[in-house]
Design a protein around this motif. Structure first.
Motif, PDB file in Angstrom:
ATOM      1  N   GLN A 162       0.822  -1.210   0.000  1.00  0.00           N
ATOM      2  CA  GLN A 162       0.000   0.000   0.000  1.00  0.00           C
ATOM      3  C   GLN A 162       0.858   1.264   0.000  1.00  0.00           C
ATOM      4  N   ALA A 166       0.754   4.058  -2.946  1.00  0.00           N
ATOM      5  CA  ALA A 166       0.578   5.485  -2.670  1.00  0.00           C
ATOM      6  C   ALA A 166       1.687   6.307  -3.313  1.00  0.00           C
ATOM      7  N   ALA A 210      -3.736   7.561  -4.562  1.00  0.00           N
ATOM      8  CA  ALA A 210      -2.634   7.744  -3.616  1.00  0.00           C
ATOM      9  C   ALA A 210      -3.168   8.004  -2.207  1.00  0.00           C
ATOM     10  N   ALA A 214      -2.324   5.684   0.903  1.00  0.00           N
ATOM     11  CA  ALA A 214      -1.556   6.282   2.000  1.00  0.00           C
ATOM     12  C   ALA A 214      -2.310   6.147   3.320  1.00  0.00           C
ATOM     13  N   LEU A 223       0.333  10.997   2.463  1.00  0.00           N
ATOM     14  CA  LEU A 223      -1.065  11.431   2.430  1.00  0.00           C
ATOM     15  C   LEU A 223      -1.147  12.935   2.164  1.00  0.00           C
TER      16      LEU A 223
END
Length: 443
Positions: A162, A166, A210, A214, A223
């Motif tokens: 993940q 992201a 993304a 994030a 993020l």
């Protein structure tokens, strides 16, 4: 991250990509070969990879495997970082943040703002030579390609999947933002010609991916990087409510940068300093601070945010060269996204006392006089915000598009004689390159 090849290898890569385009095979093979340098040795750490001299050619076969996911993602980041540095430097010339101080004639159209689709520098040159279309297209493809594979692979196959999703999605989004802001139109993967708005809308989709990844990975830096990218794309598109919502999410002090290094490989250098900085520290004198930014004052006071250093020499036209001092070395990072940018978006959208407070926060930090919004009209406050963007985001890759987005006056005016002959033109964006038009069957 894939800043490993020397300048000669860079030029060979450009020539190779030109052959690929003429064969109408798109960007894929060139991007995989660029990413291939990341797989030099699985036993090497990332830091080791950044320091070693890489071989000229590495087979592309078998690279797209889950075990290579992290290195391939880092390779996509490296492609973007080199392209971003070139974009900042070249658009600084177009926006007169900097002026050309080199005797190289193929750079003069950028100083004059009369770039034609046939010009090779911006379209097919590599990032160390200030090319932007090929490097940004390669960076965009690199990020897209690893992103699609990461979505196919499982968490069992790829550690921190993940987080990598992201990263790839965010850099894919930012590649599209620069293409959308800097180019009048764009083509992606031999597809049809796209408007800037269409490319920016695609960027928003990548930032959405993304953000979700994030959040799943629990990485606040990525993020906020994605939130800032989405705010910028929506701001460019005039989607004020969406841009404002994301800009207000950005925490004070946030900054996400293009990493840089003073190692011998030029792909890792701060491109602005490499073009304009003391030669004793590895800088160059190919770019000079634009006249409007020399001896810079704001509200009658010297502004410490714009640093201009006399080089003690003249360019080939007899004009004194002035180095920029914002970036102090080849290894100084360049901001891609920041709290400062978010605040300026908020100021422009909300205006009024909110904008005044934001401007005064910048002024207080820089030791400048504060403004009194009670004596100003809304238009006067907006003028202050635009000036603040010009100063605070100097040499960060924003001014060229601000001139286009806000339809600001071109200075010097189109038609004004240029010191090297001909006259200033009216480019507000880079034209779709002729090489794309001729070799893309869908245009």
């Amino acid at each position: 991250m894939d800043g490993y090849r020397n300048a000669n290898n860079e030029q060979r890569t450009v020539a190779m990509m030109a052959r690929i385009r003429s064969a109408r095979r798109g960007w894929a093979r060139g991007a995989i070969l660029a990413l291939g340098v990341a797989i030099f040795a699985s036993a090497c750490s990332l830091d080791d990879l950044l320091e070693v001299e890489m071989p000229d050619q590495i087979p592309a076969d078998g690279l797209m495997e889950p075990r290579n996911a992290k290195l391939l993602t880092n390779g996509a980041v490296g492609d973007f970082e080199c392209a971003f540095g070139a974009y900042v430097a070249l658009t600084a010339m177009m926006a007169q943040e900097m002026t050309d101080a080199s005797p190289t004639a193929n750079r003069w159209p950028y100083d004059r703002r009369n770039v034609l689709p046939t010009d090779a520098l911006y379209s097919t040159f590599g990032c160390t030579s200030l090319g932007v279309y090929t490097p940004l297209s390669q960076a965009r493809w690199s990020a897209d390609n690893i992103l699609e594979n990461l979505k196919k692979w499982s968490d069992d196959e790829v550690e921190d999947r993940q987080l990598l999703i992201a990263t790839a999605a965010a850099y894919s989004g930012y590649s599209r933002v620069l293409l959308g802001e800097g180019f009048c139109s764009v083509a992606i993967d031999n597809g049809p010609e796209m408007t800037s708005a269409a490319v920016l809308q695609e960027a928003i989709g990548k930032f959405n991916e993304a953000i979700a990844a994030a959040q799943a990975a629990g990485d606040n830096d990525l993020l906020n990087f994605a939130y800032m990218g989405r705010a910028r794309a929506n701001f460019d598109l005039g989607n004020k409510a969406a841009a404002l919502e994301d800009a207000k999410r950005i925490p004070e002090g946030f900054e996400y940068v293009m990493s840089a290094s003073n190692i011998a490989n030029s792909r890792r250098h701060n491109r602005v300093f490499a073009q304009s900085g003391p030669s004793s520290d590895g800088g160059g004198s190919s770019l000079s601070v634009g006249p409007a930014y020399q001896n810079f004052t704001h509200m009658g006071v010297a502004d410490p945010r714009v640093v201009a250093i006399p080089a003690g020499r003249n360019d080939d036209a007899g004009v004194p060269v002035v180095w920029q001092g914002k970036y102090e070395s080849l290894g100084t990072p360049i901001p891609i996204a920041s709290y400062d940018e978010a605040q300026l978006i908020i100021a422009e959208i909300e205006g009024g006392q909110t904008a005044v407070d934001i401007i005064n926060a910048f002024h207080a930090a820089a030791g400048l006089p504060l403004i009194d919004g009670s004596t100003m009209t809304d238009d006067e406050i907006l003028e202050h915000v635009i000036e603040e963007r010009k100063i605070e985001l100097w040499l960060e890759g924003h001014r060229f598009h601000d001139i286009r987005r806000l339809n600001l006056p071109l200075v010097p005016e189109p038609g004004t004689p240029h010191r090297r002959g001909n006259s200033y033109g009216n480019n507000r964006c880079f034209p779709l390159p002729d090489v794309e038009i001729r070799n893309n069957p869908n245009i």
